[in-house]
Design a protein around this motif. Sequence first.
Motif, PDB file in Angstrom:
ATOM      1  N   THR A 135       0.810  -1.212   0.000  1.00  0.00           N
ATOM      2  CA  THR A 135       0.000   0.000   0.000  1.00  0.00           C
ATOM      3  C   THR A 135       0.851   1.274   0.000  1.00  0.00           C
ATOM      4  O   THR A 135       0.328   2.357   0.250  1.00  0.00           O
ATOM      5  CB  THR A 135      -0.911   0.018   1.236  1.00  0.00           C
ATOM      6  OG1 THR A 135      -0.089  -0.058   2.418  1.00  0.00           O
ATOM      7  CG2 THR A 135      -1.883  -1.150   1.221  1.00  0.00           C
ATOM      8  N   THR A 156     -13.901   7.227 -11.236  1.00  0.00           N
ATOM      9  CA  THR A 156     -12.443   7.087 -11.264  1.00  0.00           C
ATOM     10  C   THR A 156     -11.828   8.476 -11.465  1.00  0.00           C
ATOM     11  O   THR A 156     -11.357   8.807 -12.553  1.00  0.00           O
ATOM     12  CB  THR A 156     -12.004   6.135 -12.387  1.00  0.00           C
ATOM     13  OG1 THR A 156     -12.588   6.575 -13.637  1.00  0.00           O
ATOM     14  CG2 THR A 156     -12.470   4.724 -12.105  1.00  0.00           C
ATOM     15  N   THR A 183      -0.493   3.898  -2.612  1.00  0.00           N
ATOM     16  CA  THR A 183      -1.795   4.438  -2.229  1.00  0.00           C
ATOM     17  C   THR A 183      -1.677   5.326  -0.999  1.00  0.00           C
ATOM     18  O   THR A 183      -2.304   6.390  -0.919  1.00  0.00           O
ATOM     19  CB  THR A 183      -2.796   3.299  -1.952  1.00  0.00           C
ATOM     20  OG1 THR A 183      -2.924   2.491  -3.120  1.00  0.00           O
ATOM     21  CG2 THR A 183      -4.156   3.855  -1.578  1.00  0.00           C
ATOM     22  N   ASP A 243      -4.143   3.895  -7.893  1.00  0.00           N
ATOM     23  CA  ASP A 243      -5.552   3.728  -7.602  1.00  0.00           C
ATOM     24  C   ASP A 243      -6.327   4.850  -8.288  1.00  0.00           C
ATOM     25  O   ASP A 243      -6.182   6.020  -7.922  1.00  0.00           O
ATOM     26  CB  ASP A 243      -5.784   3.782  -6.090  1.00  0.00           C
ATOM     27  CG  ASP A 243      -7.223   3.469  -5.697  1.00  0.00           C
ATOM     28  OD1 ASP A 243      -8.108   3.527  -6.576  1.00  0.00           O
ATOM     29  OD2 ASP A 243      -7.456   3.170  -4.516  1.00  0.00           O
TER      30      ASP A 243
END
Length: 306
Positions: free
Chosen positions: A87, A213, A90, A199
Amino acid sequence: MSYHIVNIDSPNCSINCKHGQLTCLGENGRRQQVPLEDVAAIVITSFSAQLNSHLLLEAAKYGVALVICEYFQPISLLLPANRSTDTLLTKAALTMDKKKVATLWQKTIDAKCVNQASLAEHLNPEHPKREILQKRANSKAPGKESVCARYYWGIYADALAIIGFKRGRQEGGVNDLLNFGYAILLSLILQKLFACGLDPTVGISHEVRERSTPLAYDLMEPFRPCVDWRVARWMMEEAAPDDYQVNGRFRRYITNFTLERVGYLGIEMDFRNCLESVVRSFRQAVLSGQTRQYKPWIPSNSKWAG
């Protein structure tokens, strides 16, 4: 080092991995291969490709992401266990300083406005409002995006002799052609975002909505004039007057803008590689926290002639 994003779009092909080589066998018997260790992601837009289970195993070992698309829209993302739990990227995107986020968005809008002014000059160099658009595009004035859009679409409509044109998703006419082209552009952006591990729900300006998105909508902004130019050429060279049908012939024509050559940072490349390079530069800016790493596309060394 993994750096290739491999696109599989052949209607009928078989994809496998043998001796560390990603192998694609086309229906014509043509075989292409690349070392799997050099691949960052595999994007499959083909509707009938055959995948060998051994490829899935080897891709996981090498940390390769597998993006499967339907109608060019990513619908499934297969990640190795070690990547799906990483992660770092992100977290960096979510915790980025607000001033840096604003700087990234400003660089994006600056590029979009400059690209609009460049295309307007190419379409109608003698237009009385072209110089005003040029000055606005290169200014630091707040809210210049909407001002540039107003001048840009006016020049665009005049160049195509469209009376009473109004840009909008539900306005019809040439908007239907533009919207279809933007949908193709959006799908390409999404493919590159997934392939690079970004992401798409963590944007820098567009609002977060259900199933939206925002990052894809953010990063596609400077590339919109590429679609506008392709639609303009369709109207000038291929379509009958007032023919705004999104038919099979138009779909084939508009999709080919992704194969055109453009310049990016002094290097000529095809559009898809340019888009990938921009996404990678954004990724590097997020990871490093250095906004200067982000290099939006501007056609300073390209030709709108296509």
